[in-house]
Every structure is written in C-alpha cells, then in structure tokens.
Design a protein around this motif. Sequence first.
Motif, PDB file in Angstrom:
ATOM      1  N   PHE A   1     -23.216 -20.479 -13.093  1.00 25.12           N
ATOM      2  CA  PHE A   1     -21.963 -19.236 -14.590  1.00 25.12           C
ATOM      3  C   PHE A   1     -20.732 -19.303 -13.162  1.00 25.12           C
ATOM      4  O   PHE A   1     -21.025 -18.675 -11.936  1.00 25.12           O
ATOM      5  N   CYS A   2     -19.321 -19.286 -13.382  1.00 27.63           N
ATOM      6  CA  CYS A   2     -18.723 -19.217 -12.699  1.00 27.63           C
ATOM      7  C   CYS A   2     -17.653 -17.952 -13.297  1.00 27.63           C
ATOM      8  O   CYS A   2     -16.978 -18.360 -14.585  1.00 27.63           O
ATOM      9  N   THR A   3     -17.035 -17.555 -11.502  1.00 24.63           N
ATOM     10  CA  THR A   3     -16.020 -16.249 -13.235  1.00 24.63           C
ATOM     11  C   THR A   3     -14.351 -17.252 -13.532  1.00 24.63           C
ATOM     12  O   THR A   3     -13.530 -16.661 -13.566  1.00 24.63           O
ATOM     13  N   GLN A   4     -14.398 -18.567 -12.841  1.00 26.38           N
ATOM     14  CA  GLN A   4     -12.706 -19.205 -12.478  1.00 26.38           C
ATOM     15  C   GLN A   4     -13.181 -20.727 -12.510  1.00 26.38           C
ATOM     16  O   GLN A   4     -14.716 -20.845 -12.107  1.00 26.38           O
ATOM     17  N   ARG A   5     -12.648 -21.614 -12.758  1.00 23.37           N
ATOM     18  CA  ARG A   5     -12.856 -22.441 -12.434  1.00 23.37           C
ATOM     19  C   ARG A   5     -11.634 -23.084 -11.738  1.00 23.37           C
ATOM     20  O   ARG A   5     -10.716 -23.220 -11.959  1.00 23.37           O
ATOM     21  N   CYS A   6     -12.540 -23.227  -9.855  1.00 21.50           N
ATOM     22  CA  CYS A   6     -11.188 -24.374  -9.141  1.00 21.50           C
ATOM     23  C   CYS A   6     -10.821 -25.870  -9.642  1.00 21.50           C
ATOM     24  O   CYS A   6     -11.646 -26.074  -9.668  1.00 21.50           O
ATOM     25  N   SER A   7      -9.711 -25.546  -9.238  1.00 24.23           N
ATOM     26  CA  SER A   7      -9.217 -27.130  -9.129  1.00 24.23           C
ATOM     27  C   SER A   7     -10.051 -28.255  -8.254  1.00 24.23           C
ATOM     28  O   SER A   7      -9.580 -29.071  -9.227  1.00 24.23           O
ATOM     29  N   PHE A   8     -10.016 -27.670  -7.446  1.00 29.06           N
ATOM     30  CA  PHE A   8     -10.640 -29.055  -6.530  1.00 29.06           C
ATOM     31  C   PHE A   8     -11.893 -29.113  -7.313  1.00 29.06           C
ATOM     32  O   PHE A   8     -12.827 -29.976  -6.775  1.00 29.06           O
ATOM     33  N   CYS A   9     -12.715 -28.341  -7.924  1.00 30.85           N
ATOM     34  CA  CYS A   9     -14.376 -27.961  -7.243  1.00 30.85           C
ATOM     35  C   CYS A   9     -14.693 -29.201  -8.765  1.00 30.85           C
ATOM     36  O   CYS A   9     -14.916 -29.701  -9.989  1.00 30.85           O
ATOM     37  N   TYR A  10     -16.267 -29.831  -8.011  1.00 31.22           N
ATOM     38  CA  TYR A  10     -16.551 -31.197  -8.511  1.00 31.22           C
ATOM     39  C   TYR A  10     -18.189 -31.089  -9.373  1.00 31.22           C
ATOM     40  O   TYR A  10     -19.180 -31.295 -10.459  1.00 31.22           O
ATOM     41  N   TYR A  11     -18.604 -29.618  -9.271  1.00 34.45           N
ATOM     42  CA  TYR A  11     -19.628 -28.714  -9.873  1.00 34.45           C
ATOM     43  C   TYR A  11     -19.818 -28.649 -11.408  1.00 34.45           C
ATOM     44  O   TYR A  11     -18.298 -27.868 -12.024  1.00 34.45           O
ATOM     45  N   LYS A  12     -20.369 -29.284 -12.238  1.00 32.30           N
ATOM     46  CA  LYS A  12     -21.007 -28.578 -13.673  1.00 32.30           C
ATOM     47  C   LYS A  12     -20.897 -26.773 -13.420  1.00 32.30           C
ATOM     48  O   LYS A  12     -22.220 -26.235 -13.262  1.00 32.30           O
ATOM     49  N   THR A  13     -19.692 -25.840 -14.349  1.00 31.19           N
ATOM     50  CA  THR A  13     -20.118 -24.571 -14.038  1.00 31.19           C
ATOM     51  C   THR A  13     -19.744 -24.144 -15.317  1.00 31.19           C
ATOM     52  O   THR A  13     -19.008 -25.316 -16.275  1.00 31.19           O
ATOM     53  N   LEU A  14     -20.293 -22.322 -15.248  1.00 34.80           N
ATOM     54  CA  LEU A  14     -20.142 -22.765 -17.305  1.00 34.80           C
ATOM     55  C   LEU A  14     -18.854 -21.486 -16.746  1.00 34.80           C
ATOM     56  O   LEU A  14     -19.881 -20.532 -15.255  1.00 34.80           O
TER      57      LEU A  14
ATOM     58  N   GLY B   1     -24.532 -22.557  -6.502  1.00 33.27           N
ATOM     59  CA  GLY B   1     -23.843 -22.131  -7.673  1.00 33.27           C
ATOM     60  C   GLY B   1     -23.403 -23.262  -8.210  1.00 33.27           C
ATOM     61  O   GLY B   1     -23.109 -24.475  -7.405  1.00 33.27           O
ATOM     62  N   GLY B   2     -22.086 -22.907  -8.675  1.00 27.83           N
ATOM     63  CA  GLY B   2     -22.219 -22.118 -10.100  1.00 27.83           C
ATOM     64  C   GLY B   2     -22.168 -20.727  -8.432  1.00 27.83           C
ATOM     65  O   GLY B   2     -21.173 -21.227  -7.663  1.00 27.83           O
ATOM     66  N   THR B   3     -21.928 -19.491  -8.759  1.00 24.75           N
ATOM     67  CA  THR B   3     -21.507 -18.328  -8.251  1.00 24.75           C
ATOM     68  C   THR B   3     -22.517 -17.588  -7.561  1.00 24.75           C
ATOM     69  O   THR B   3     -23.024 -16.413  -8.970  1.00 24.75           O
ATOM     70  N   PRO B   4     -23.503 -17.912  -7.711  1.00 26.85           N
ATOM     71  CA  PRO B   4     -25.078 -16.776  -7.723  1.00 26.85           C
ATOM     72  C   PRO B   4     -24.973 -15.169  -7.304  1.00 26.85           C
ATOM     73  O   PRO B   4     -25.130 -14.131  -8.634  1.00 26.85           O
TER      74      PRO B   4
ATOM     75  N   ALA C   1     -21.731 -16.850  -1.885  1.00 28.13           N
ATOM     76  CA  ALA C   1     -21.146 -15.397  -2.818  1.00 28.13           C
ATOM     77  C   ALA C   1     -19.659 -16.008  -2.979  1.00 28.13           C
ATOM     78  O   ALA C   1     -19.480 -17.224  -1.881  1.00 28.13           O
ATOM     79  N   GLU C   2     -19.199 -15.585  -3.669  1.00 29.38           N
ATOM     80  CA  GLU C   2     -17.771 -15.505  -3.631  1.00 29.38           C
ATOM     81  C   GLU C   2     -16.702 -14.109  -3.701  1.00 29.38           C
ATOM     82  O   GLU C   2     -17.891 -13.558  -4.345  1.00 29.38           O
ATOM     83  N   PRO C   3     -15.880 -14.374  -3.089  1.00 28.62           N
ATOM     84  CA  PRO C   3     -15.402 -13.223  -2.148  1.00 28.62           C
ATOM     85  C   PRO C   3     -15.105 -11.650  -3.781  1.00 28.62           C
ATOM     86  O   PRO C   3     -15.649 -10.288  -3.575  1.00 28.62           O
TER      87      PRO C   3
ATOM     88  N   GLY D   1      -6.447 -22.719  -7.603  1.00 32.04           N
ATOM     89  CA  GLY D   1      -6.932 -21.966  -9.099  1.00 32.04           C
ATOM     90  C   GLY D   1      -7.884 -20.477  -8.514  1.00 32.04           C
ATOM     91  O   GLY D   1      -8.458 -20.430  -9.294  1.00 32.04           O
ATOM     92  N   ARG D   2      -7.667 -20.215  -7.449  1.00 31.21           N
ATOM     93  CA  ARG D   2      -8.929 -18.880  -7.245  1.00 31.21           C
ATOM     94  C   ARG D   2      -8.386 -17.643  -7.277  1.00 31.21           C
ATOM     95  O   ARG D   2      -6.796 -17.686  -7.662  1.00 31.21           O
ATOM     96  N   GLY D   3      -8.722 -16.613  -7.532  1.00 26.90           N
ATOM     97  CA  GLY D   3      -8.772 -15.865  -7.996  1.00 26.90           C
ATOM     98  C   GLY D   3      -8.088 -15.017  -6.827  1.00 26.90           C
ATOM     99  O   GLY D   3      -7.607 -13.944  -7.259  1.00 26.90           O
TER     100      GLY D   3
HETATM  101  S1  SF4 Z   1     -16.264 -23.619  -6.098  1.00 27.79           S
HETATM  102 FE1  SF4 Z   1     -17.011 -22.400  -6.129  1.00 27.79          FE
HETATM  103  S2  SF4 Z   1     -16.143 -20.805  -7.561  1.00 27.79           S
HETATM  104 FE2  SF4 Z   1     -15.348 -22.829  -7.967  1.00 27.79          FE
HETATM  105  S3  SF4 Z   1     -15.199 -23.679  -9.707  1.00 27.79           S
HETATM  106 FE3  SF4 Z   1     -16.961 -24.213  -7.777  1.00 27.79          FE
HETATM  107  S4  SF4 Z   1     -18.614 -23.338  -7.610  1.00 27.79           S
HETATM  108 FE4  SF4 Z   1     -16.938 -21.691  -9.070  1.00 27.79          FE
END
Ligand code: SF4
Length: 430
Positions: free
Chosen positions: A49-62, A103-106, A138-140, A175-177
Amino acid sequence: MVATAQRTKLEPKRLPLIPNYPSFRHWKKAALEEKLSEKPLSIYLHIPFCTQRCSFCYYKTLDLKEYKPEVEGYIDALCREIEMVSDRFDLGNRPIHAVYFGGGTPSLLVEHQFEKIVEALHKNFKHFESKKQFSLEAEPLTVSRSKMETLAQLGVTRLSMGVQSFDSDIIKLSGRGHDEKQAYRAIDIAQEAGQGKWTINIDLLSGLAGETEETWAKSVECALDTGVESITVYKMEAFANTEVFKLGVRQETVNLPSEEQELQFMRYAMERFEKANYLPWSFFTYTKDGCDESKYTTSIWRGIDFYGFGVSAFGCLDGALLQNTSDLDKYATIVEGDQLPLTRGYRFTSLDRMVREVLLGMKLLRLDLKGFKNRYGLKLEKLCASTLRELEAEDFVRVSNDAIELTSKGILYGDYVGHTLSESLKEISR
Ligand code: SF4
Ligand SMILES: C[S@@+](CC[C@H](N)C(=O)[O-])C[C@H]1O[C@@H](n2cnc3c(N)ncnc32)[C@H](O)[C@@H]1O
C-alpha cells in the motif's frame, strides 16, 4: 571431420567398474559439517500500500485511500502465511540473517500492525532475535514520533527513507505529497527516535523530471548535510507503466534529463560522496566511513536463501525461485483457505547459478574469483578471458588473481560490467 578425429583417439578397453564420482579420496569432513548446519535465511515482508502514486514509480502499488479497509485483513494473512511457510519448508530453525520490510510503503502501517507481524516472526522463527539487521522502508509523510519509537523498540536497526529530491518543485512534479521541509522533519524525527538504535538511509533519484544541475547539486548537498549514515542514488528508469513515461517519453510534455546529463549527475554525486568519505558498497549505495551496508540486499546478491512474504513477494530457497500471486484478493482468499499463495517458480540450471552469481555479485563491486572456482570448478577469468581483457582495456574493471573489481568508471556504469560478463558466460552454452 571433428567426429572422425575424436574417434581415432578412442582406445576401446574393458574397464573396471567406476564406483562413484568424485572418488572417496576427495571427500572431506568439512563438507559434512557444512551440510549438517542450518543454512541462514533472510526474510522479506511486502507491504503493497501507498498513500500516493508517484509519477516515476514502477512498482505495483495499491492506493491506501481505496484499500484502507483491506489493510488489517492483509496483515492477518501475512501472519498466517509466515506460520504456514515456516512449517511447510521447515524454516523455523534456520539462523535469520536479515529482515526487510519493503513496499509500497511499510511505514504507513500503524503500531499494532507492526507488533502483530513481529510477533508472528518471533513465534515462527526460533532465531529471529539474533538476526543481523532489521530494515524498514519509510516515506516522509507517514513518519511520526510515536511510530518511530515503536519501530525502534521492535528492533528495527536500519530505516530507509524515500526522499528522492530535496527540491520542493522537483518533488511536486514527481507527484509526491511531501516537500523539502517535511522530508527534513521526517529525517529529524527518525534520527532522534532511533538514536543509537538504527542507522538511516536516504533514497535519491537521479534523472527526475525537471532536474537540472542546480537542483541535483542541492539534493546531494542536503542529503549529506543531514548526516545520515547511508545515501542511495537510483537512476530513475522511465518504465512503460509510469506516468513519467507517458508525459516525458510519449507526450514529451515534461522534461526528462538526457542520458548524458544523468551520467553527469551521478559523476557529481560520486565526487561529493568521496570527498565526504561516504564509501560505496554497491554501485548505488554510499555509506559514511563504509559503516552501514544493507545486509538483506547483500545477502541476496551473495546467494543466501531468502523468503518473500506477502502479495507478489518472491524468494529463493535451495536453488529455486518462488513467487506469490500478485492479486491482493486472491492472496487473501488462498491464505484464508490455509494454502500457500505461491503462483510460479523457477529452478536454476548450473549455468543460471553462474550467471546469477556474476550479475548479482558484480553489484557489490568485487567478484571473488577463487570462490567462483571453488563453487563451480571453473575459472571465470578463463571462461570470459577476452571480454575481461576488453573491460580492463576500457577501464571498467581491474582483474587480479583473486578478484574482478569495478573501477570508478565501472561503478558509474552500474550493471554494465555484470551484464557484459554474464552475456559472455551465456555465449558458451549457445
Ligand atoms: S515511490 Fe514509494 S510512495 Fe511512491 S508509489 Fe512508489 S512505492 Fe509508493
Ligand atoms: C519501494 S520504494 C520505498 C520507499 C517509499 N515507498 C517512498 O517512496 O518513500 C523504494 C525506492 O524505489 C525507488 N524507485 C521507485 N521508482 C523508481 C524508478 N522508476 N526507477 C528507479 N528507482 C525507483 C525510489 O527511490 C524509492 O525510494
């Protein structure tokens, strides 16, 4: 022609029975001891799980906004999976090398969820307590004092914070918060809460949309100013499943740095890290006085067994890769039905083992040639002699009787040496 030449060398003769291979005179007590001792294991736990979807991120996150109701059930499934896996593969007595929450964002989990997982690990791995390192990503914006204190109490010894950039405009574009100030705040809290208990790594991304020499230099300087023990610089890859690929590559509506600019960013970072005495243990992570490598990552690259728990997680046990389903609903349903959520695997051939050792081992900047010869009975420096000569002539590597080592240029070009050597190895089997 070849077949005829071989045949003339044969001298047919009725031989006495060959009872075994290799002959008993080569057998050693040491080999027995190695076989009887429990092999170390590293553990990966995936929080998708993540609180945001970053524009560069290639991981499959929810997205947590959508999946919040599922998180508690996911943690329960993870704990049940830990119990079933340790039982099914008889892992409970194995010495635990390193533990990694990724993660994602543990760090978006709440205190009691961390406690549940750590309790399950304690219960099912007899030697969990003597692990050599316990890392968590961790994410800030998900960092709070009380959460950091709980994590330190639970035994986390390495916190890896995704910062990516210290320039608020670049962060916003990605796209990060959070912004620059919030990144600093999170690092401060983590440093205070974990003082003497953990080390901190910061992830930076070179080549983000909009990055310039100035913004990049600022990020590197700010990262060094925080005094964290470790700084990782990933080259931002614009994968086809990312927003940055759509906007930067397809539509060209945002500016991505060129390959040459990105190389220049990395050259700058390497020079600054060297001056500040941050030493590399891989070609993307630099640690203060060489103090703090990620033991989980190095263990995987050195071929230690590891098991990945959670949706889409993968591991490697006794020469085979295993991966869980990447569908969250399926994962939960299968585990609730007391089945392992495994979906696919891969058994290594002897060539795969060698290629893997070269490709992954080279990420650690130095490949031990004697170790390779001991494991495979083959001299890598002979198998890849001409490729190694070329790599040495172009100043990517130094080769001695003991090892192949990356030069600064080899480090700058990342996987290039490992990839080139492993392609040359594969050529032998074609
Ligand atoms: S970079 Fe981190 S916070 Fe952003 S979408 Fe990817 S895993 Fe989530
Ligand atoms: C799984 S994330 C964990 C950190 C946390 N979710 C965060 O973003 O703060 C691990 C790291 O992957 C890196 N990463 C994400 N997308 C990438 C890409 N396209 N290319 C290279 N590295 C990437 C980022 O540096 C990120 O910090």
